[in-house]
Design an enzyme around this catalytic site. Sequence first.
Site, PDB file in Angstrom:
ATOM      1  N   CYS A  25       0.746  -1.341   0.076  1.00  0.00           N
ATOM      2  CA  CYS A  25      -0.011   0.007   0.160  1.00  0.00           C
ATOM      3  C   CYS A  25       0.707   1.400   0.116  1.00  0.00           C
ATOM      4  O   CYS A  25       1.352   1.558  -0.980  1.00  0.00           O
ATOM      5  CB  CYS A  25      -0.970  -0.063   1.112  1.00  0.00           C
ATOM      6  SG  CYS A  25      -2.392   1.270   0.726  1.00  0.00           S
ATOM      7  N   HIS A 155      -4.027  -5.056   0.119  1.00  0.00           N
ATOM      8  CA  HIS A 155      -3.330  -5.475   1.360  1.00  0.00           C
ATOM      9  C   HIS A 155      -3.464  -6.825   1.391  1.00  0.00           C
ATOM     10  O   HIS A 155      -4.189  -7.367   1.934  1.00  0.00           O
ATOM     11  CB  HIS A 155      -4.354  -4.710   2.554  1.00  0.00           C
ATOM     12  CG  HIS A 155      -3.871  -3.248   2.679  1.00  0.00           C
ATOM     13  ND1 HIS A 155      -3.010  -2.980   3.666  1.00  0.00           N
ATOM     14  CD2 HIS A 155      -4.571  -2.163   2.090  1.00  0.00           C
ATOM     15  CE1 HIS A 155      -3.135  -1.687   3.743  1.00  0.00           C
ATOM     16  NE2 HIS A 155      -3.782  -1.113   2.743  1.00  0.00           N
ATOM     17  N   GLU A 157      -2.102  -8.754   3.783  1.00  0.00           N
ATOM     18  CA  GLU A 157      -2.238  -9.384   5.182  1.00  0.00           C
ATOM     19  C   GLU A 157      -3.730  -9.384   5.476  1.00  0.00           C
ATOM     20  O   GLU A 157      -3.917 -10.247   6.536  1.00  0.00           O
ATOM     21  CB  GLU A 157      -1.362  -8.289   5.750  1.00  0.00           C
ATOM     22  CG  GLU A 157      -2.164  -7.156   5.964  1.00  0.00           C
ATOM     23  CD  GLU A 157      -1.756  -6.003   5.218  1.00  0.00           C
ATOM     24  OE1 GLU A 157      -2.042  -4.698   5.313  1.00  0.00           O
ATOM     25  OE2 GLU A 157      -1.476  -6.330   3.980  1.00  0.00           O
TER      26      GLU A 157
END
Length: 224
Positions: A25, A155, A157
């Site tokens: 990001c 993202h 994660e």
Amino acid sequence: AVVSTQSTGAIQWCREKKVPMLAVCLGFQLAVVEFARNVAGLENAKSGENDVLESKHVVIVDMPEHNQGQLGGTMLLGAREFQFTKECRLKSLYATCPGRKERHRHRYEVNPEYTEKLVAAGLDFSATNMDGTRMEAFDLTGVDNHPYFVGVQFHPEYLTRPLNPSPPYLGLILASHGQLEKYLELPVADRKNWRKYSQQHQEYDESDFTDGPPAKLADIKIEG
């Protein structure tokens, strides 16, 4: 400006010293800034989000949907499909996934006016959104023998798990142990078996680790 300078300095160090790096990001955006400054020759290239440097090269800009000063409901949010536009290690890592969809949370993006200049200088944008207007990822892994230098606008994660890491994080872990190329040499079916096994064993206790890796995982263990 201080945060930008310190972060781009760390990114430059990883790029030049060939240290595995995954930029996510804002990290992806700052990696673009670093490349623009130090490789593409765009003096004082900057992000329009938080960089107060005087510069005519604003390589990161707010998206058309984002009205500055009116922050409510203006982020690009949620799971979005993306596409790979060329072959790269990151694409190969995604070969085990049924689709190309990752979650987003951002208001800024790579300035499309600079895309061609950055690509010409060697910044290999390897993925875009589905209509090709937004840069979603770059992958310089292998360039000048770099073990892993990847940036993603999304993202990963949000969807990663300890025993089922998302492709970008799996690549970072493998590259950090010098195992990425060996993993990518495995047939995709073997990689899928490993991921399927890990998904079925999300819950575990200490006894799972007393006798070494389970047989199914050991069968495709990558030897050093």
